[in-house]
Write a protein that holds these residues in place. Structure first.
Motif, short mmCIF file in Angstrom:
data_model
loop_
_atom_site.label_atom_id
_atom_site.label_comp_id
_atom_site.label_asym_id
_atom_site.label_seq_id
_atom_site.Cartn_x
_atom_site.Cartn_y
_atom_site.Cartn_z
N TYR A 56 0.83 -1.21 0.00
CA TYR A 56 0.00 0.00 0.00
C TYR A 56 0.86 1.26 0.00
CZ TYR A 56 -4.26 -2.69 0.43
OH TYR A 56 -5.31 -3.54 0.16
N ALA A 57 2.05 1.18 0.58
CA ALA A 57 2.97 2.32 0.50
C ALA A 57 3.40 2.55 -0.95
CB ALA A 57 4.20 2.08 1.37
N HIS A 58 3.68 1.47 -1.67
CA HIS A 58 4.04 1.59 -3.09
C HIS A 58 2.84 2.07 -3.91
CE1 HIS A 58 7.68 -0.60 -2.05
NE2 HIS A 58 8.14 -0.37 -3.28
N LEU A 59 1.64 1.64 -3.54
CA LEU A 59 0.44 2.11 -4.23
C LEU A 59 0.27 3.62 -4.04
CD1 LEU A 59 -2.23 1.73 -5.74
CD2 LEU A 59 -3.28 1.10 -3.55
N ILE A 60 0.42 4.07 -2.81
CA ILE A 60 0.32 5.51 -2.53
C ILE A 60 1.41 6.28 -3.27
CG2 ILE A 60 0.54 7.26 -0.71
CD1 ILE A 60 -0.73 5.21 1.20
N ILE A 91 0.28 6.63 -6.83
CA ILE A 91 -0.77 7.65 -6.92
C ILE A 91 -0.17 9.05 -6.83
CG2 ILE A 91 -2.81 8.60 -5.78
CD1 ILE A 91 -3.46 5.72 -4.87
N ALA A 92 0.80 9.23 -5.90
CA ALA A 92 1.45 10.53 -5.76
C ALA A 92 2.20 10.91 -7.03
CB ALA A 92 2.41 10.50 -4.57
N ALA A 93 2.88 9.93 -7.64
CA ALA A 93 3.59 10.20 -8.89
C ALA A 93 2.61 10.56 -10.00
CB ALA A 93 4.40 8.97 -9.29
N PHE A 94 1.46 9.87 -10.04
CA PHE A 94 0.43 10.17 -11.03
C PHE A 94 -0.08 11.60 -10.86
CE2 PHE A 94 -4.10 10.47 -12.00
CZ PHE A 94 -4.14 10.04 -13.32
N VAL A 95 -0.37 11.99 -9.62
CA VAL A 95 -0.84 13.35 -9.35
C VAL A 95 0.23 14.37 -9.72
CG1 VAL A 95 -1.55 14.95 -7.53
CG2 VAL A 95 -2.42 12.60 -7.53
N GLY A 96 1.48 14.07 -9.38
CA GLY A 96 2.57 14.98 -9.73
C GLY A 96 2.71 15.17 -11.23
N LEU A 97 2.57 14.08 -11.97
CA LEU A 97 2.64 14.17 -13.44
C LEU A 97 1.48 14.99 -13.99
CD1 LEU A 97 3.75 10.52 -14.32
CD2 LEU A 97 5.05 12.61 -14.78
N GLN A 98 0.29 14.82 -13.41
CA GLN A 98 -0.85 15.60 -13.88
C GLN A 98 -0.64 17.09 -13.61
OE1 GLN A 98 -3.22 14.66 -15.76
NE2 GLN A 98 -2.70 12.48 -15.68
N LEU A 99 -0.10 17.42 -12.45
CA LEU A 99 0.18 18.83 -12.14
C LEU A 99 1.17 19.41 -13.14
CD1 LEU A 99 0.39 18.69 -8.25
CD2 LEU A 99 -1.46 19.65 -9.64
N TYR A 152 6.58 -0.35 -13.34
CA TYR A 152 5.63 0.46 -12.57
C TYR A 152 5.65 1.91 -13.04
CZ TYR A 152 2.97 1.70 -8.32
OH TYR A 152 2.00 2.12 -7.43
N GLY A 153 6.85 2.42 -13.28
CA GLY A 153 6.96 3.78 -13.79
C GLY A 153 6.28 3.93 -15.14
N LEU A 154 6.43 2.92 -16.01
CA LEU A 154 5.77 2.94 -17.31
C LEU A 154 4.26 2.96 -17.15
CD1 LEU A 154 5.71 2.61 -20.41
CD2 LEU A 154 5.85 0.14 -20.05
N LEU A 155 3.76 2.16 -16.21
CA LEU A 155 2.31 2.12 -15.97
C LEU A 155 1.79 3.47 -15.50
CD1 LEU A 155 -0.32 0.47 -15.64
CD2 LEU A 155 0.42 -0.05 -13.31
N MET A 172 1.21 -2.73 -8.52
CA MET A 172 0.78 -2.43 -9.87
C MET A 172 -0.62 -2.99 -10.15
SD MET A 172 4.32 -2.96 -12.03
CE MET A 172 3.52 -2.62 -13.60
N HIS A 173 -0.89 -4.19 -9.66
CA HIS A 173 -2.23 -4.76 -9.82
C HIS A 173 -3.27 -3.83 -9.20
CE1 HIS A 173 -2.08 -8.88 -11.52
NE2 HIS A 173 -0.82 -8.85 -11.12
N LEU A 174 -3.01 -3.39 -7.98
CA LEU A 174 -3.97 -2.55 -7.28
C LEU A 174 -4.08 -1.17 -7.92
CD1 LEU A 174 -3.20 -3.49 -3.57
CD2 LEU A 174 -4.81 -4.54 -5.18
N PHE A 175 -2.95 -0.63 -8.39
CA PHE A 175 -2.97 0.67 -9.06
C PHE A 175 -3.84 0.60 -10.31
CE2 PHE A 175 -1.51 3.77 -12.12
CZ PHE A 175 -1.31 4.91 -11.38
N SER A 176 -3.69 -0.46 -11.10
CA SER A 176 -4.48 -0.59 -12.32
C SER A 176 -5.96 -0.70 -12.02
CB SER A 176 -4.01 -1.83 -13.11
OG SER A 176 -2.68 -1.67 -13.57
#
Length: 229
Positions: A26-30, A33-41, A92-95, A208-212
């Motif tokens: 769950y730490a890796h999932l968070i 998510i943080a990386a995804f939000v950062g990329l969107q910003l 994971y980074g690619l995903l 990655m499973h949970l992120f997807s």
């Protein structure tokens, strides 16, 4: 890491190993998510989100939906085949990057034309994810039977998407509702699968499973919220 079946699943390990594994997942999932939000910003602040939106606005949005599902499958597949920790993190980074790019256009449109839709969809998705994860981890019910349902459901969804693109049909509200149910089933199945079948060292593939699954849920909740505004 490439052959998870050769290792003892975390569910059969000592209690401290199980708890450490799930905390790390769950730490890796968070983190994802943080990386995804950062990329969107970054995409919004740099103007790239608007550029991507303008490029794809003339195409069929369903092509993006199909691309999203394919990218998620490919990245997860690569993570299982990775023989090094770096390879797993690379997958994971690619995903995360692929999802950030795929979400850029609809998020830009939601932000511009349906204020509040993003935050509403995000909170609904997070709440549903937490609830479904708790059910998967605490119930005695075995959700492994859902594997075939999810496989065929994914194939049917892709066929509907392809067919709608070819014939110019529209997949409306009920398709989004059905896909939200599909994503909820995927969260139940993936969470339990991660806990019951993955070895302790498979933290990144598990995340990655949970992120997807969470990204798929957010995608269709966002579509439904936008359609109802």
């Amino acid at each position: 890491m490439s052959d998870m079946t050769a290792h003892r699943p975390v569910a059969e390990a000592a209690p401290d190993v199980r708890s450490n594994f799930m905390r790390s997942v769950y730490a890796h999932l968070i983190g994802g998510i943080a990386a995804f939000v950062g990329l969107q910003l970054f995409l919004f602040d740099s103007g790239w989100a608007e550029t991507i939106h303008n490029i794809v606005i003339g195409t069929n949005w369903l092509l993006i939906l199909g691309g999203f599902m394919i990218v998620s499958w490919l990245a997860t597949h690569l993570s299982h085949r990775a023989t090094t920790t770096g390879g797993a993190y690379g997958a994971y980074g690619l995903l995360v990057l692929a999802n950030a790019l795929l979400f850029a256009a609809p998020l830009y449109q939601a932000n511009a034309f349906v204020p509040g839709a993003i935050s509403t969809a995000a909170w609904i998705s997070i709440g549903a994810f937490i609830g479904l994860s708790a059910i998967a981890l605490t119930t005695s019910k075995d959700f492994s039977f859902m594997r075939g349902i999810l496989m065929w459901g994914g194939v049917i969804a892709l066929c509907l998407i392809v067919g709608s693109v070819i014939f110019g049909a529209t997949l409306g509200t009920w398709f989004s509702v059905a896909m939200i149910a599909f994503a909820g089933g995927a969260i139940l199945y993936d969470t339990q699968k991660v806990y019951r079948t993955f070895p302790p060292e498979a933290v990144v593939p598990a995340a990655m499973h949970l992120f997807s699954s969470l990204a798929l849920l957010f995608w269709y909740v966002l579509r439904l919220v936008m359609a109802r505004e």
